[in-house]
Design a protein around this motif. Sequence first.
Motif, PDB file in Angstrom:
ATOM      1  N   LEU A  35       0.865  -1.698  -0.216  1.00 15.12           N
ATOM      2  CA  LEU A  35       0.237   0.307   0.332  1.00 15.12           C
ATOM      3  C   LEU A  35       0.465   1.359   0.397  1.00 15.12           C
ATOM      4  N   VAL A 194      -8.015  15.037 -14.205  1.00 15.42           N
ATOM      5  CA  VAL A 194      -8.285  13.777 -13.565  1.00 15.42           C
ATOM      6  C   VAL A 194      -9.133  13.198 -12.908  1.00 15.42           C
ATOM      7  N   LEU A 195     -10.047  13.779 -12.512  1.00 23.56           N
ATOM      8  CA  LEU A 195     -11.140  12.965 -12.213  1.00 23.56           C
ATOM      9  C   LEU A 195     -12.431  12.575 -13.266  1.00 23.56           C
ATOM     10  N   MET A 198     -10.576   9.455 -14.741  1.00 17.00           N
ATOM     11  CA  MET A 198     -10.578   8.559 -13.504  1.00 17.00           C
ATOM     12  C   MET A 198     -12.179   8.012 -13.981  1.00 17.00           C
ATOM     13  N   ILE A 209      -3.577   6.358 -12.256  1.00 16.07           N
ATOM     14  CA  ILE A 209      -3.233   6.051 -11.009  1.00 16.07           C
ATOM     15  C   ILE A 209      -4.955   5.371 -11.508  1.00 16.07           C
ATOM     16  N   PHE A 216      -2.580  -2.565  -8.050  1.00 16.86           N
ATOM     17  CA  PHE A 216      -1.530  -2.814  -7.357  1.00 16.86           C
ATOM     18  C   PHE A 216      -0.030  -2.303  -6.902  1.00 16.86           C
ATOM     19  N   PHE A 218       1.594   0.487  -6.184  1.00 21.35           N
ATOM     20  CA  PHE A 218       0.698   2.143  -6.127  1.00 21.35           C
ATOM     21  C   PHE A 218       2.597   3.181  -6.204  1.00 21.35           C
ATOM     22  N   VAL A 221       1.127   4.635  -8.844  1.00 23.31           N
ATOM     23  CA  VAL A 221      -0.094   5.786  -8.267  1.00 23.31           C
ATOM     24  C   VAL A 221       0.753   7.091  -7.729  1.00 23.31           C
ATOM     25  N   TYR A 222       2.013   7.119  -6.355  1.00 27.17           N
ATOM     26  CA  TYR A 222       2.902   7.638  -6.088  1.00 27.17           C
ATOM     27  C   TYR A 222       3.671   8.351  -6.861  1.00 27.17           C
ATOM     28  N   MET A 225       1.099  11.511  -8.594  1.00 32.31           N
ATOM     29  CA  MET A 225       0.874  12.448  -8.168  1.00 32.31           C
ATOM     30  C   MET A 225       1.945  12.999  -7.980  1.00 32.31           C
ATOM     31  N   LEU A 226       2.939  12.431  -7.665  1.00 33.24           N
ATOM     32  CA  LEU A 226       3.984  13.872  -7.909  1.00 33.24           C
ATOM     33  C   LEU A 226       4.102  14.997  -9.163  1.00 33.24           C
ATOM     34  N   ILE A 228       1.609  15.174 -10.844  1.00 33.58           N
ATOM     35  CA  ILE A 228       0.632  16.302 -10.884  1.00 33.58           C
ATOM     36  C   ILE A 228       0.683  17.296 -10.051  1.00 33.58           C
ATOM     37  N   GLY A 229       1.391  17.289  -9.153  1.00 35.68           N
ATOM     38  CA  GLY A 229       1.450  18.320  -8.008  1.00 35.68           C
ATOM     39  C   GLY A 229       2.559  19.129  -8.467  1.00 35.68           C
TER      40      GLY A 229
ATOM     41  N   SER B  73      -2.333  21.174  -4.442  1.00 37.25           N
ATOM     42  CA  SER B  73      -2.262  21.463  -6.342  1.00 37.25           C
ATOM     43  C   SER B  73      -2.806  19.501  -6.638  1.00 37.25           C
ATOM     44  N   ILE B  74      -2.635  18.640  -5.633  1.00 36.25           N
ATOM     45  CA  ILE B  74      -2.747  17.520  -6.358  1.00 36.25           C
ATOM     46  C   ILE B  74      -4.547  17.411  -6.077  1.00 36.25           C
TER      47      ILE B  74
END
Lengths: 255, 230
Positions: A35, A194-195, A198, A209, A216, A218, A221-222, A225-226, A228-229, B73-74
């Motif tokens: 996880l 993004v939504l 999904m 994502i 699985f 993950f 996924v992270y 996210m990085l 996108i951030g 921002s995420i």
Amino acid sequence: MITQALRRTGQWYSIPLLLLLWQFSVSSGLVESRLLPSLGRVWGALVANLDNGVLIYHTGITLSRAAAGFVLAGAIGIPFAMSMARSVTARNLFEPIFFFGYPIPKIALFPVFTYVFGIGSPSKIAFTFLECLYPIVVTSYLGFRGIPNRLIWTAQNMGTPPAATLWRVMLPAALPSIFAGLRVALPISIIVIVLTEMIGDSRGLGYYISVSGTRFEFQNVYAAMLVIGVCGFVLDRILLWLRRRMVHWEREPAA
Amino acid sequence: MLAPYLSVPSSITVALWELAADGELHPAMLSSLYRLVLGFVGGTAAGVLVGLAAGVIPVVRYFFDPLVAFLYSIPKIAFLPVFLLLFGLGHASKISIIAFSCFFPVFIASRHAVLAVNKLLIWCARNMGTPGPTLFFRVMVPAAAPQLFAGVRIGLAHAFVILFAAELIGSQGGLGTLIAEGEEAARFDLMFAGIVVFAMLGFASDRALMAIRRRVLRGQIIGTVEQVVR
């Protein structure tokens, strides 16, 4: 100098602290590593996926959709707000739509958008356009309405033609509000893209994502996210830079 | 004339009546509301508490500022796979992700609100020997309240978006599931009925929040031109 540097690092201590905590809790086996993969694996996934171009491909698609919806909303919303502020007919016609529609969660309409515009990019762009339009129109409309009358009167008194009044007086006076609205809409555009990716698509970071989550993987996924951030942060900085260039007479509000 | 996936108000009303009559609407609405209210209240409470603390105590501020700056921002919905795996398909995963996404706007608004309180007010109160807790509860919190409500309102909007997406992607029960079922069965009137109910829910809760705001701030908004979208 040194004390200042120390204070600077003191203000940013939480991120390394949490990263250390993360690494410790994974390597000691406190949390299941499936996880919460270790930092090294997230970094490895990020580098590998940037290297083979998968992440770049999906990021490009997501960003181009978000940009298209956002720019479209700005290009149509700002003149729209201006006409609402200037013409009574337009105001009576559209003010209820925007002011009553503002609190309604428009996300519920997304299934309809997929039917009307298809499952690919057009429905996402159209939906982002709609979601961004509301904050842009409402905020810039309030900005146009809030222009002190004496500015316009002064301009008219000195014989400024209507077009020049619009471009040289009203638009600059409303620019701070316009940028406030754009700054609200920018993260919304990324969130919405993004939504919706999904919910239903086969391209883009949102798809990446959700598909990595079900596999699985993950660490992917992270990694996404990085990305996108970082994108959100950079875009926000660009908007702030633009605001500083165009609204040089007024400092931006904090944050 | 009309594309088959579109519907008209009259048939939506009929579908709404049908859903309400056979008892499908009621439990879906209740479970959506349950998730929304618990998540929203939890996230807002956490956001207000931590935000006020961050405004007053520098150490808390230094801890949360960089984290929030990065996470803000995420899109929080990106965490949905993680939350689904942690809490399952039931209520818990929705409530926790709604709370998680409400936290950020509320935190940012209350942190800034406390920092932006007019220093003269604080100095005056200090000068007259106001003890710390009184200063906080009677001066700083009331002065920060208008900005705080702006953050709570953004949080409420986020809560609805996240609720819908989470229910559509993976869920049992709820209005999102109702809409998705109507879509899959090609009963587009049912789908629109669900959409209408969802929209009305969002509208009504925003109005309720604004009514609470007017009541709480009744001393502060007298004689000012309110520039909020009513």
